[in-house]
Design a protein around this motif. Structure first.
Motif, PDB file in Angstrom:
ATOM      1  N   HIS A 140       0.844  -1.190   0.000  1.00 15.93           N
ATOM      2  CA  HIS A 140       0.000   0.000   0.000  1.00 15.93           C
ATOM      3  C   HIS A 140       0.883   1.245   0.000  1.00 15.93           C
ATOM      4  O   HIS A 140       1.995   1.244   0.547  1.00 15.93           O
ATOM      5  N   ARG A 141       0.372   2.305  -0.573  1.00 12.47           N
ATOM      6  CA  ARG A 141       1.133   3.551  -0.709  1.00 12.47           C
ATOM      7  C   ARG A 141       1.558   4.139   0.638  1.00 12.47           C
ATOM      8  O   ARG A 141       2.523   4.910   0.702  1.00 12.47           O
ATOM      9  N   ASP A 142       0.912   3.753   1.711  1.00 10.67           N
ATOM     10  CA  ASP A 142       1.270   4.294   3.027  1.00 10.67           C
ATOM     11  C   ASP A 142       2.708   3.960   3.427  1.00 10.67           C
ATOM     12  O   ASP A 142       3.262   4.600   4.335  1.00 10.67           O
ATOM     13  N   VAL A 143       3.325   2.971   2.795  1.00  4.97           N
ATOM     14  CA  VAL A 143       4.696   2.598   3.174  1.00  4.97           C
ATOM     15  C   VAL A 143       5.730   3.544   2.590  1.00  4.97           C
ATOM     16  O   VAL A 143       6.913   3.460   2.961  1.00  4.97           O
ATOM     17  N   VAL A 144       5.345   4.435   1.694  1.00  3.07           N
ATOM     18  CA  VAL A 144       6.325   5.250   0.970  1.00  3.07           C
ATOM     19  C   VAL A 144       7.215   6.079   1.896  1.00  3.07           C
ATOM     20  O   VAL A 144       8.447   6.085   1.739  1.00  3.07           O
ATOM     21  N   PRO A 145       6.687   6.810   2.876  1.00  5.28           N
ATOM     22  CA  PRO A 145       7.587   7.594   3.742  1.00  5.28           C
ATOM     23  C   PRO A 145       8.622   6.724   4.455  1.00  5.28           C
ATOM     24  O   PRO A 145       9.811   7.081   4.520  1.00  5.28           O
ATOM     25  N   ALA A 146       8.193   5.593   4.995  1.00  7.18           N
ATOM     26  CA  ALA A 146       9.135   4.709   5.682  1.00  7.18           C
ATOM     27  C   ALA A 146      10.150   4.128   4.704  1.00  7.18           C
ATOM     28  O   ALA A 146      11.334   3.982   5.045  1.00  7.18           O
ATOM     29  N   LEU A 147       9.716   3.801   3.501  1.00  2.00           N
ATOM     30  CA  LEU A 147      10.628   3.258   2.495  1.00  2.00           C
ATOM     31  C   LEU A 147      11.654   4.302   2.073  1.00  2.00           C
ATOM     32  O   LEU A 147      12.844   4.002   1.932  1.00  2.00           O
ATOM     33  N   GLN A 148      11.212   5.543   1.907  1.00  2.09           N
ATOM     34  CA  GLN A 148      12.131   6.617   1.547  1.00  2.09           C
ATOM     35  C   GLN A 148      13.183   6.820   2.643  1.00  2.09           C
ATOM     36  O   GLN A 148      14.386   6.931   2.359  1.00  2.09           O
ATOM     37  N   ALA A 149      12.747   6.832   3.904  1.00  7.57           N
ATOM     38  CA  ALA A 149      13.693   7.017   5.009  1.00  7.57           C
ATOM     39  C   ALA A 149      14.658   5.840   5.098  1.00  7.57           C
ATOM     40  O   ALA A 149      15.843   6.015   5.389  1.00  7.57           O
ATOM     41  N   TYR A 150      14.155   4.643   4.858  1.00  4.98           N
ATOM     42  CA  TYR A 150      14.982   3.434   4.919  1.00  4.98           C
ATOM     43  C   TYR A 150      16.094   3.494   3.880  1.00  4.98           C
ATOM     44  O   TYR A 150      17.264   3.220   4.177  1.00  4.98           O
ATOM     45  N   LEU A 151      15.745   3.868   2.650  1.00  2.00           N
ATOM     46  CA  LEU A 151      16.756   3.964   1.593  1.00  2.00           C
ATOM     47  C   LEU A 151      17.717   5.127   1.852  1.00  2.00           C
ATOM     48  O   LEU A 151      18.918   5.022   1.576  1.00  2.00           O
ATOM     49  N   ASN A 152      17.202   6.220   2.392  1.00  2.00           N
ATOM     50  CA  ASN A 152      18.080   7.361   2.706  1.00  2.00           C
ATOM     51  C   ASN A 152      19.104   6.996   3.776  1.00  2.00           C
ATOM     52  O   ASN A 152      20.195   7.581   3.830  1.00  2.00           O
ATOM     53  N   SER A 153      18.771   6.013   4.620  1.00  2.55           N
ATOM     54  CA  SER A 153      19.708   5.589   5.668  1.00  2.55           C
ATOM     55  C   SER A 153      20.830   4.705   5.115  1.00  2.55           C
ATOM     56  O   SER A 153      21.755   4.367   5.856  1.00  2.55           O
ATOM     57  N   GLY A 154      20.713   4.326   3.859  1.00  6.87           N
ATOM     58  CA  GLY A 154      21.730   3.476   3.246  1.00  6.87           C
ATOM     59  C   GLY A 154      21.377   2.000   3.216  1.00  6.87           C
ATOM     60  O   GLY A 154      22.121   1.188   2.664  1.00  6.87           O
ATOM     61  N   GLU A 155      20.247   1.631   3.803  1.00  5.16           N
ATOM     62  CA  GLU A 155      19.828   0.231   3.809  1.00  5.16           C
ATOM     63  C   GLU A 155      19.220  -0.159   2.462  1.00  5.16           C
ATOM     64  O   GLU A 155      18.584   0.656   1.800  1.00  5.16           O
ATOM     65  N   ARG A 156      19.392  -1.427   2.066  1.00  4.05           N
ATOM     66  CA  ARG A 156      18.832  -1.906   0.806  1.00  4.05           C
ATOM     67  C   ARG A 156      18.185  -3.287   0.951  1.00  4.05           C
ATOM     68  O   ARG A 156      17.720  -3.838  -0.028  1.00  4.05           O
ATOM     69  N   ARG A 157      18.165  -3.847   2.172  1.00  6.76           N
ATOM     70  CA  ARG A 157      17.672  -5.207   2.361  1.00  6.76           C
ATOM     71  C   ARG A 157      16.142  -5.231   2.307  1.00  6.76           C
ATOM     72  O   ARG A 157      15.480  -4.652   3.157  1.00  6.76           O
ATOM     73  N   LEU A 158      15.616  -5.935   1.317  1.00  6.19           N
ATOM     74  CA  LEU A 158      14.193  -5.942   1.049  1.00  6.19           C
ATOM     75  C   LEU A 158      13.382  -6.565   2.183  1.00  6.19           C
ATOM     76  O   LEU A 158      12.477  -5.942   2.740  1.00  6.19           O
ATOM     77  N   PHE A 159      13.685  -7.809   2.528  1.00 12.35           N
ATOM     78  CA  PHE A 159      12.886  -8.504   3.533  1.00 12.35           C
ATOM     79  C   PHE A 159      13.025  -7.834   4.904  1.00 12.35           C
ATOM     80  O   PHE A 159      12.060  -7.786   5.678  1.00 12.35           O
ATOM     81  N   TYR A 160      14.195  -7.301   5.192  1.00  5.84           N
ATOM     82  CA  TYR A 160      14.392  -6.612   6.470  1.00  5.84           C
ATOM     83  C   TYR A 160      13.469  -5.401   6.562  1.00  5.84           C
ATOM     84  O   TYR A 160      12.879  -5.127   7.611  1.00  5.84           O
ATOM     85  N   PHE A 161      13.304  -4.693   5.446  1.00  9.35           N
ATOM     86  CA  PHE A 161      12.384  -3.553   5.451  1.00  9.35           C
ATOM     87  C   PHE A 161      10.948  -4.029   5.708  1.00  9.35           C
ATOM     88  O   PHE A 161      10.207  -3.417   6.492  1.00  9.35           O
ATOM     89  N   PHE A 162      10.555  -5.107   5.056  1.00 11.49           N
ATOM     90  CA  PHE A 162       9.202  -5.625   5.268  1.00 11.49           C
ATOM     91  C   PHE A 162       8.956  -5.933   6.742  1.00 11.49           C
ATOM     92  O   PHE A 162       7.863  -5.690   7.260  1.00 11.49           O
ATOM     93  N   LYS A 163       9.967  -6.459   7.414  1.00 12.42           N
ATOM     94  CA  LYS A 163       9.797  -6.815   8.821  1.00 12.42           C
ATOM     95  C   LYS A 163       9.685  -5.596   9.723  1.00 12.42           C
ATOM     96  O   LYS A 163       9.191  -5.704  10.848  1.00 12.42           O
TER      97      LYS A 163
END
Length: 358
Positions: A140-163
């Motif tokens: 859902h689009r609601d994850v976009v802010p958290a996803l943006q912050a996650y990538l800005n932190s340098g993280e790229r692990r997909l499943f870790y983000f889902f968790k």
């Protein structure tokens, strides 16, 4: 759930394929993405391609499908493609699938969207019963802010983000083969080779020998080592696979022939045959296209390799060897080649595995 689009993630470097454009590699004469589209398009109308190169080739092969590139440079992984997709596509929900899994579930969107709605979650992803497959996911689009912050932190692990988000795993253990992917050119070359016919092994013996019990113990041993095993059991009775009074039974009795009953976990096809019609054994063998071994209980007069069972307690004598018997399993000593202990499942499983490899 009405505003859903789908994205095929094809923006990676394909390092294990020596840098070729993975989604355009051929499987049975068609690009991998063509196979994915054939399974995905019946589920959803709006499908996008996430690509980062070979623009002209994608335009030539798939001119009707919209495309976009990652907004982040340098091929930063699946999450980069997901974030870019939300920036480009106005849908509330995005279904993501990888470009290297051509056998994806035909009910993928249905099961993921149902799980997302029931659990009121932001992310639903596939799980094959043994491991997660986070590139098959509905977000859902609601994850976009958290996803943006996650990538800005340098993280790229997909499943870790889902968790880190409110996500739910969706069980696809009834079809683990749907998540087979192709990571190397050798994988594709091997898949393109014609499939060999499955080995056939009959399990014969008098009633009371324990054929079904042996098969029940043997099958887990064979499947545990990666063998795909089918089974044919011959019944001398008039079998019914559905119950009188059920819709399928009523419609079959009304004249539907054949009748197919389908659910998420399994399907069954029932064909009515005249009572006098002889059973065509080869007709049934031909239906086992994607297995390594077909075990047959019954049909003892058919020309096929057989494992003969006999026990001391059986009053009838052990039948003479015929040209098709490759081994005998008993609970007493016997002067025969390939004599097996009927109570030693490990020994019998090893014999059957070696037979399949021959």
């Amino acid at each position: 759930m009405h505003h859903i689009s789908a994205v095929i993630l094809a923006g990676g470097k394909a390092r294990r394929m020596h840098g070729v454009e993975k989604g355009l590699q051929l499987l049975h004469g068609k690009p991998l993405i063509s196979h994915i589209l054939s399974r995905l398009s019946p589920q959803i109308n709006d499908i996008w391609l996430n690509i980062n190169r070979s623009e002209s080739e994608y335009q030539r092969l798939f001119p009707t499908y919209p495309r976009f590139q990652d907004e982040l440079p340098d091929f930063q992984g699946a999450l980069s493609g997901m974030l870019s997709a939300f920036a480009k596509i106005p849908a509330d929900y995005l279904l993501f699938v990888p470009c290297d899994s051509p056998y994806l579930p035909e009910n993928l969107l249905h099961k993921l969207s149902t799980a997302l709605r029931i659990n009121n979650a932001q992310i639903a992803y596939a799980h094959d019963g043994e491991r997660p497959h986070p590139t098959f996911a509905l977000l859902h689009r609601d994850v976009v802010p958290a996803l943006q912050a996650y990538l800005n932190s340098g993280e790229r692990r997909l499943f870790y983000f889902f968790k880190t988000q409110y996500s739910v795993a969706v069980d696809f253990s009834e079809q683990p083969e749907a998540f087979q992917n192709f990571n190397t050119l050798d994988d594709l070359a091997l898949a393109a080779q014609p499939k060999s016919a499955p080995k056939i092994l009959g399990i014969t013996g008098y009633s009371g020998t324990g054929k079904t019990t042996l098969l029940e113990k043997l099958l887990p041993k064979l499947t545990a080592c990666g063998l795909k095993v089918g089974l044919i059991k011959h019944s001398h009775h008039n079998i019914e696979t559905d119950k009188p009074g059920k819709d399928s039974y009523r419609l079959r009795q009304a004249g539907a022939n054949p009748t197919m009953v389908v659910c998420d976990q399994r399907w069954a096809l029932m064909c009515e045959t005249p009572a006098e019609q002889a059973v065509d054994f080869q007709q049934f063998i031909a239906k086992f296209e994607h297995v390594d071994l077909v075990l047959v209980e019954g049909f003892k007069h058919e020309a096929m390799a057989k494992l003969q069972l006999h026990r001391k307690a059986i009053e009838k004598p052990l039948p003479e060897l015929d040209e098709w018997t490759i081994a005998t399993a008993t609970d007493y000593p016997l002067e025969r080649e390939n004599l097996l202990d009927i109570n030693n499942i490990e020994q019998i499983a090893e014999f059957v595995k070696n037979y399949v490899k021959q």
